[in-house]
Write an enzyme that holds these catalytic residues in place. Structure first.
Site, short mmCIF file in Angstrom:
data_model
loop_
_atom_site.label_atom_id
_atom_site.label_comp_id
_atom_site.label_asym_id
_atom_site.label_seq_id
_atom_site.Cartn_x
_atom_site.Cartn_y
_atom_site.Cartn_z
N ILE A 103 0.86 -1.18 0.00
CA ILE A 103 0.00 0.00 0.00
C ILE A 103 0.90 1.23 0.00
O ILE A 103 1.74 1.39 0.89
CB ILE A 103 -0.93 0.03 1.23
CG1 ILE A 103 -1.75 -1.26 1.33
CG2 ILE A 103 -1.84 1.26 1.15
CD1 ILE A 103 -2.66 -1.52 0.16
N LYS A 104 0.72 2.10 -1.00
CA LYS A 104 1.55 3.30 -1.09
C LYS A 104 0.90 4.44 -0.31
O LYS A 104 -0.27 4.77 -0.51
CB LYS A 104 1.73 3.72 -2.56
CG LYS A 104 2.58 2.78 -3.37
CD LYS A 104 2.74 3.23 -4.81
CE LYS A 104 3.77 4.31 -4.95
NZ LYS A 104 4.04 4.63 -6.38
N ILE A 105 1.68 5.03 0.57
CA ILE A 105 1.23 6.16 1.39
C ILE A 105 2.23 7.29 1.24
O ILE A 105 3.43 7.09 1.46
CB ILE A 105 1.11 5.76 2.87
CG1 ILE A 105 0.06 4.65 3.03
CG2 ILE A 105 0.75 6.96 3.73
CD1 ILE A 105 -0.08 4.15 4.46
#
Length: 547
Positions: free
Chosen positions: A144-146
């Site tokens: 998951i890219k944050i």
């Protein structure tokens, strides 16, 4: 460092300890089997995505159209439709990269999907979106890219603590990078306190490269002095090298050492934005100069192709002298009037704005397509249901057939036809992926129940004794070859059926089906030769051979 002709630049880069990832994903890339080819031929072991990539993917080809029209007909909102499209593509990519994930014990074989960039300043909403993406894609090799905003730091800690693997993106400054590393360590500590298995949590920190030179060079051009112009094109690599030094310093920190002893995984540095923006610079410079063991380099397709063609490696990894030179360069930038803190703050703001703009563009394109009407009527609902059943049955059969091919190849390993059967198993795997891509284009689910049934049916088939209860029968080679031949002939019939439908259904691509049909016919010819040889080998000397 010289490269052997046998290995090639990307093989050498991989052998040097750099994980080669592709900064691109589209349904075209998946459905045509191109991603599998990049994994096999170009040493690609991961994929990253972002809103800009998805917006670009939607603008190419028509593979998303049918799904979007169906979602529009069901009254689905634009945001939910974007979520469905992107998670479907990422889930498929996770499947394709699954073998890499297994082979590397989870280090590579990763696919990244980004939270809605409009949530970047909202911790609670970012965490909720990360959970939803993690649950929906439901693949262990997902990242998951944050974004590494101030709010993002707290979100990174929270989702890491929950056991969600994170790709921290949009990092430009050394100070922010250190904060990112500490946010990850806090998350690991909280996960450990909650009794989670630390070895299951992975992370990378995406440190952006080329945009730094673009902004610094723009400011140096504005200053215009000889001293300023002499500093162009060096800030990005210097910044990244100092980031790697900060990473090495973190690895000897007692805090990290305690977590590592408990099984924690390092948060590897990932070099992002490695496509050269200034055409006067070498097109592979951000790959060559940052070829450091233990790091990831995610490249756009053009950069990947360029390095594959003429990339070279540096003579050695960065040394203390290189780190000193990097700090000296930033001192020189400050002397000519460059405020590098302002540079990185500007780049973070602009990066978020660009992602938000791309997200809006993606949403607008989705909304238009959801409202669009197909140019021709592409079958009534009854025909669509029958097609779904037909394709579901073929996909289940393909799953069982793949198991059979793999078993036959494994049984004949070390024999003359072993490599041939292994190659056929790989082709059958690619064919099944192609069918899955077409089903997605047609709005048909690859039913898990049917797929499992096909897999179990093939497993059950192994219980046939053929005269031998616990070992392979002499007839096994013959019967397996006949079963594989029948399966390929059935697959060819499916391709011919879809090829005929392609004349009136724009969702199907005749050229792709022609290639698949030609390959199925070649597979049939090969398997007939395998079957004949097995029959002669097994039955030729029997008492009824001349009957």
């Amino acid at each position: 460092m010289p490269l052997s002709a046998e290995s090639g630049p990307l093989a050498a880069l991989s052998a040097a300890g750099v994980s080669v990832w592709l900064d691109d994903l589209s349904r075209e890339l998946l459905a045509g089997g191109e991603l599998k080819k990049l994994i096999a031929d170009k040493h690609v072991v991961g994929v990253t995505t972002n809103p800009t990539i998805f917006a670009s993917a939607l603008s190419k080809g028509d593979r998303y159209n049918e799904q979007l029209r169906r979602l529009g007909g069901e009254g689905v909102g634009v945001d939910d439709a974007v979520f469905a499209l992107t998670t479907d593509d990422v889930r498929h990519a996770c499947d394709v990269l699954g073998p890499v994930y297994e082979r590397t014990a989870g280090v590579d074989g990763r696919v990244s999907i980004e939270v809605d960039p409009r949530l970047a300043q909202d911790v609670g909403s970012t965490v909720a979106m990360a959970r939803k993406l993690w649950k929906t894609v439901s693949q262990p090799n997902l990242f998951i890219k944050i974004p590494a905003t101030h709010a993002g730091l707290n979100a990174i800690t929270a989702v890491t603590a929950e056991g969600i693997s994170v790709n921290v993106t949009l990092i430009f400054s050394l100070d922010r990078y250190r904060e990112v590393m500490h946010a990850y360590l806090r998350g690991l500590e909280q996960a450990q306190a909650a009794g989670r298995e630390l070895a299951d949590i992975h992370s990378v920190a995406s440190f952006f490269v080329s945009r730094v030179d673009t902004e610094v060079d723009r400011r140096l051009d504005a200053i215009g002095s000889a001293e300023a112009l002499a500093l162009k094109g060096k800030a990005a690599v210097a910044n990244a090298r100092l980031a790697f030094q900060a990473y090495e310093q973190m690895l000897v920190d007692p805090r990290w050492q305690r977590l590592a002893a408990a099984g924690a995984r390092t948060q590897r540095p990932l070099w992002a934005s490695t496509g050269v923006k200034d055409p006067s610079y070498p097109d592979t410079m951000y790959v060559r100069e940052l070829a450091i063991a233990g790091t990831v380099n995610t490249m756009p397709g053009g950069t990947l192709a360029a390095f594959a063609d003429h990339g070279t490696l540096p003579a050695h990894a960065p040394t203390v002298d290189d780190f000193t030179a990097a700090r000296t360069h930033f001192a020189a930038l400050e002397q000519v009037g460059i405020d590098f803190t302002d540079v990185t703050d500007t780049l973070e703001r602009e990066g978020l704005t660009k992602f938000e703009d791309s997200w809006s563009e993606l949403g607008a394109s989705v909304a238009r397509e959801m409202r669009a009407k197909p140019a021709t009527e592409e079958g009534d609902s009854e025909g669509a249901e029958l097609l779904a059943i037909y394709l579901g049955d073929h996909y289940a059969a393909a799953t069982g057939g793949l198991e059979l091919f793999r078993r036959a190849a494994d049984a004949r390993k070390g024999e003359q036809d072993g490599p041939l059967l292994a190659d056929l198993a790989g082709q059958v795997d690619e064919d099944r992926d192609a069918l899955a891509g077409m089903m997605t284009d047609l709005g048909v689910s690859t039913s898990q129940s049917k797929t499992a049934a096909g897999w179990l049916a093939e497993k059950a088939g192994r219980l046939k004794t053929n005269g031998h209860l616990f070992s392979r029968s002499p007839l096994s080679d013959v019967l397996e070859a006949e079963a594989m031949l029948a399966g390929v002939q059935g697959k060819a019939a499916c391709w011919r059926t879809l090829r005929a439908l392609a004349r009136t259904d724009s969702r199907l691509h005749a050229d792709d089906l022609d290639v698949l049909l030609d390959r199925a016919e070649r597979q049939s010819t090969t398997l007939e030769e395998v079957r004949s040889a097995a029959a002669a080998r097994t039955l030729g000397s029997g008492p009824t051979a001349e009957r």
